[in-house]
Design an enzyme around this catalytic site. Structure first.
Site, PDB file in Angstrom:
ATOM      1  N   ASP A 115       0.836  -1.202   0.000  1.00 30.74           N
ATOM      2  CA  ASP A 115       0.000   0.000   0.000  1.00 30.74           C
ATOM      3  C   ASP A 115       0.869   1.250   0.000  1.00 30.74           C
ATOM      4  OD1 ASP A 115      -1.871   2.030   0.359  1.00 30.74           O
ATOM      5  OD2 ASP A 115      -3.102   0.860   1.730  1.00 30.74           O
ATOM      6  N   ASP A 317      -1.625   5.464  -6.783  1.00 28.43           N
ATOM      7  CA  ASP A 317      -2.034   4.625  -5.653  1.00 28.43           C
ATOM      8  C   ASP A 317      -2.023   3.157  -6.051  1.00 28.43           C
ATOM      9  OD1 ASP A 317      -3.157   3.995  -3.063  1.00 28.43           O
ATOM     10  OD2 ASP A 317      -5.075   3.718  -4.079  1.00 28.43           O
TER      11      ASP A 317
END
Length: 437
Positions: A115, A317
């Site tokens: 992440d 992202d």
């Protein structure tokens, strides 16, 4: 010497060597890189859902996107988070790519979600309420230790205040994904990444989970903040990492996570990383325009502008599935696309531009223009097919209506089969085409 007697032994050795070389779930050849594994790939321990098609799989994964985009747009530094913690077994179903790491001494194998928009790493610990069956056992690690509430690291995770007198372990609550939360203690232990060991690595030891978005075996935060792996590893990786994400369809293959400057591509084109003090974990870039079929579509500058106060701008992202543009940008892309592709157009899940797959030959290439580089998306990064192959859908969607900030998110489906380089120290991001499979 009887050479015939050695033939079977040589053959067996070659067979073992070949098997190792061809093992898609094995380590990278020189053990310098980590394998990046699709969450439902062969090398992942997590069981996939039973969708009717590949498109259904992506649609199911993208169902969490609205909550994630809303979560990303609302991130504010030092915002105190008070979250309820519920008991009971939860369904854990988010995280698109995982990496294999070992926590503790001796190392305990965990498959942690990659992440780039979070800093603090966390793993479920033994005795956790609502966690999956696989947990980290602190009691069996000789290098494990609790961190005190008075330490700076506790402030970085927005830990609960120390008592008026005395001290106690750092405890904190955190929300994740927009609809989930957990309670944890801040601890430290050795973290093994391929052949490297990061000693005294600080992370959250989860003791309770609420909601369905917390990764089952933990999360490895690669954001820009002080608690991320990149910050904690210091000179070991010099603030540099890159990844190559394989297609979700790559059931038998893995991509790679390269940590540190050694082995990174030297001729990669880069764009500046922009700093947002209100959202310090996020990787903002300067998106300057979008082209569809060689035509740079008209987009008002204010829809692309970076605004640290509101959070507007464009981020890269790893945890969002489908690239999301604010409505005016998305509308401009859609309106130009339909000029090239024959309808009728239908909606399937989050995708509202689906058409007969035979018309895909006329579909234009989509290019994202950043300051200093352009990224032309291959067709497989732009369009998805139904299992029968009779419908194709534009794999881009508008930002959800409930998101206030004008944030565009370049998601992992569009990043697949590209090397994405993050150079935090020099504030630059590189993009290059690469076969990650």
């Amino acid at each position: 010497m009887d050479f015939t007697a050695t033939i079977p032994i040589l053959f067996l050795a070659l067979l073992i060597s070949s098997t190792k070389a061809l093992d898609p779930c094995g380590s990278q050849p020189d053990e310098s890189d980590l394998s990046v594994i699709p969450i439902y790939g062969k090398c992942s321990p997590f069981n996939p859902p039973k969708p009717d098609s590949w498109l259904d799989t992506v649609i199911n994964m993208a169902l969490k996107d609205p909550a994630r985009v809303n979560y990303l747009s609302s991130l504010v530094a030092q915002q105190t988070t008070a979250v309820p913690i519920a008991s009971g077994q939860q369904v854990l179903n988010i995280g698109n790519y995982v990496v294999r790491v070992k926590m503790g001494t001796p190392g305990q194998l965990m498959f942690m979600v990659l992440d780039t928009s979070n800093d603090v790493a966390w793993v479920p610990c033994s005795g956790c309420t609502g966690c999956s069956a696989t947990t980290f056992s602190p009691n069996t690690s000789t290098s494990y230790g609790l961190l005190d509430c008075s330490l700076p690291q506790c402030a970085h995770v927005r830990g609960l205040s120390c008592p008026a007198t005395g001290t106690e372990p750092c405890s904190f609550n955190q929300s994740y994904g927009g609809d989930s939360s957990f309670s944890a203690h801040l601890v430290q232990d050795s973290l093994r990444l391929a052949k490297d060991i990061v000693p005294n690595f600080a992370f959250g030891c989860i003791n309770s989970i609420s909601g369905g978005s917390v990764p089952p075996q933990g999360l490895l935060g690669l954001g820009r903040g002080p608690m991320s792996l990149i910050s904690q590893s210091g000179a070991l990786y010099s603030g540099v990492f890159s990844y190559c994400l394989p297609s979700f369809k790559s059931y038998y293959f893995s991509g790679s996570l390269k940590l540190g400057p050694v082995g990174q591509p030297s001729n990669i084109k880069t764009t500046p990383l922009l700093k947002n003090p209100h959202r310090p974990s996020l990787y903002y870039v300067n998106l300057t325009g979008v082209s569809v079929g060689g035509v740079q579509i008209p987009i008002a500058p204010e829809y692309l502008a970076f605004n640290p106060t509101t959070g507007a701008g464009t981020i890269i992202d790893s945890g969002t599935v489908v690239t999301r543009f604010i409505q005016p940008i998305y509308n401009a892309i859609r309106d130009e696309l339909v000029k090239h592709v024959k309808g009728p157009f239908t909606t399937i899940g989050v995708f509202d531009i689906c058409f007969d797959a035979t018309a895909e030959a006329q579909a234009p290439l989509i290019t994202l223009h950043f300051e200093g580089l352009s990224m032309t998306l291959p067709m497989e990064n732009s369009f998805l097919h139904t299992s029968a192959g009779n419908r194709a859908c534009l794999a881009i969607a508008p930002v959800p209506n409930n998101v206030n900030a004008g944030m565009n998110v370049i998601a992992n489906l569009q990043q697949q089969n590209h090397r994405i380089l993050f150079d935090v120290i020099n504030s630059r991001l590189g993009i290059a085409r690469e076969a990650c499979n």
